[in-house]
Enzyme design. Structure first.
Site, short mmCIF file in Angstrom:
data_model
loop_
_atom_site.label_atom_id
_atom_site.label_comp_id
_atom_site.label_asym_id
_atom_site.label_seq_id
_atom_site.Cartn_x
_atom_site.Cartn_y
_atom_site.Cartn_z
N CYS A 262 -0.97 3.91 -6.45
CA CYS A 262 -1.83 3.26 -5.44
C CYS A 262 -1.99 1.84 -5.93
CB CYS A 262 -3.18 3.97 -5.37
SG CYS A 262 -4.46 3.03 -4.48
N CYS B 90 0.88 -1.17 0.00
CA CYS B 90 0.00 0.00 0.00
C CYS B 90 0.91 1.22 0.00
CB CYS B 90 -0.87 -0.02 1.26
SG CYS B 90 -1.86 1.46 1.49
N1 DGL Z 1 -4.03 0.71 -1.92
C1 DGL Z 1 -3.65 1.86 -1.21
C2 DGL Z 1 -2.41 2.53 -1.79
O1 DGL Z 1 -1.62 1.90 -2.44
C3 DGL Z 1 -4.65 2.86 -0.75
C4 DGL Z 1 -6.09 2.79 -1.06
C5 DGL Z 1 -6.90 3.50 0.01
O2 DGL Z 1 -7.14 4.71 -0.08
O3 DGL Z 1 -7.26 2.82 0.97
O4 DGL Z 1 -2.17 3.68 -1.57
#
Ligand code: DGL
Length: 260
Positions: free
Chosen positions: A188, A76
């Site tokens: 993301c 993430c």
């Molecule tokens: N998947 C996450 C990232 O790579 C964030 C998504 C969210 O806002 O929860 O930043």
């Protein structure tokens, strides 16, 4: 249990980390993995740094205590930006690998001195100072266009209905000169799950994400620390989430299939 036999934990706010897990499964086919989506607290991208840090520390502690994780991959970008450094200070006996927006290849590999690079990420990732410095460090001439994409990760959490994804992308790209973009960074981990829909807007651009790099880095760290599982059996994958939503595992496995 011997250290090498313990699983590698992979964490995200929800399903986004599956785009990283896919590369991990290919790079490390004999490892056991525990994939954890913090769905009860998603999305992370609209929270503040302190809250995402607190959640990430809590989640890593749970995976270490309950699942005996030998390493953690923060799949993430938002949580890596908010928490990776601090977590490495707190959990000194376990390697913590984080994903970061793939700014370096995007600003250096387009073949242009001053490429126009669109960076799609969550509001929290783009607000971090570190993000601006990354581009300056690798190519100060690059024209970086940050595009916060609120709502996109949620549509993907709900199954990425094509109509909904396209309607949202149309809105997000309304003010972007898509034809003149040289590179797009999917900053993301949710976004690679809809990269086919995104790439339709950018015929002349290369799309980058950090998933493969993170998986390669994980393999390197495990090897350096002599933590690589050296059996030949296919590893086991456990999928869990914090809201106990039964659909989560079904959707996660569907995304794994689509991407592989
Ligand atoms: N998947 C996450 C990232 O790579 C964030 C998504 C969210 O806002 O929860 O930043």
């Amino acid at each position: 249990m011997s250290e090498k036999k313990r699983p590698v934990a992979v964490i995200d706010s929800g399903l986004g980390g599956i785009s990283v897990l896919n590369h991990l499964l290919t790079q490390l086919p004999n490892e056991d993995f525990v994939y954890f989506g913090d769905t009860a607290n998603a999305p992370y991208g609209s929270k503040n740094t302190e809250d995402v840090l607190e959640l990430t520390v809590r989640n890593i502690r749970m995976l270490a205590e309950k699942y005996f994780a030998k390493a953690v991959v923060i799949a993430c970008n938002t949580a890596t930006g908010a928490a990776a450094e601090k977590c490495r200070e707190l959990f000194t006996n376990m390697p913590i690998i984080g994903i970061e927006p793939a700014i370096k290849p995007a600003v250096t590999k387009s073949g242009k001195d001053d490429p126009k690079v669109l960076v799609m990420a969550t509001p929290l990732t783009l607000s971090q100072e570190k993000f601006v410095h990354l581009a300056e460090k690798y190519n100060p001439n690059a024209d970086l266009i940050p595009l916060p994409c609120p709502g996109l990760s949620q549509v993907i959490e709900e199954g990425a209905d094509e109509k909904k994804v396209n309607a949202l992308l149309k809105k997000l790209f309304a003010d972007i000169d898509c034809e003149n973009i040289d590179a797009v960074v999917l900053g993301c981990t949710h976004y690679p799950l809809v990269s086919d829909s995104i790439s339709k807007y950018f015929a002349g651009a290369v799309i980058y994400d950090g998933g493969l790099g993170t998986a390669v880095q994980t393999k390197r760290r495990l090897s350096e620390l002599n933590l690589l599982e050296n059996g030949t059996e296919k590893g086991k994958l456990t999928i869990i989430n914090s809201s106990e939503d039964k659909n989560f595992e079904i959707l996660a496995r569907r995304y794994i299939e689509i991407c592989s």
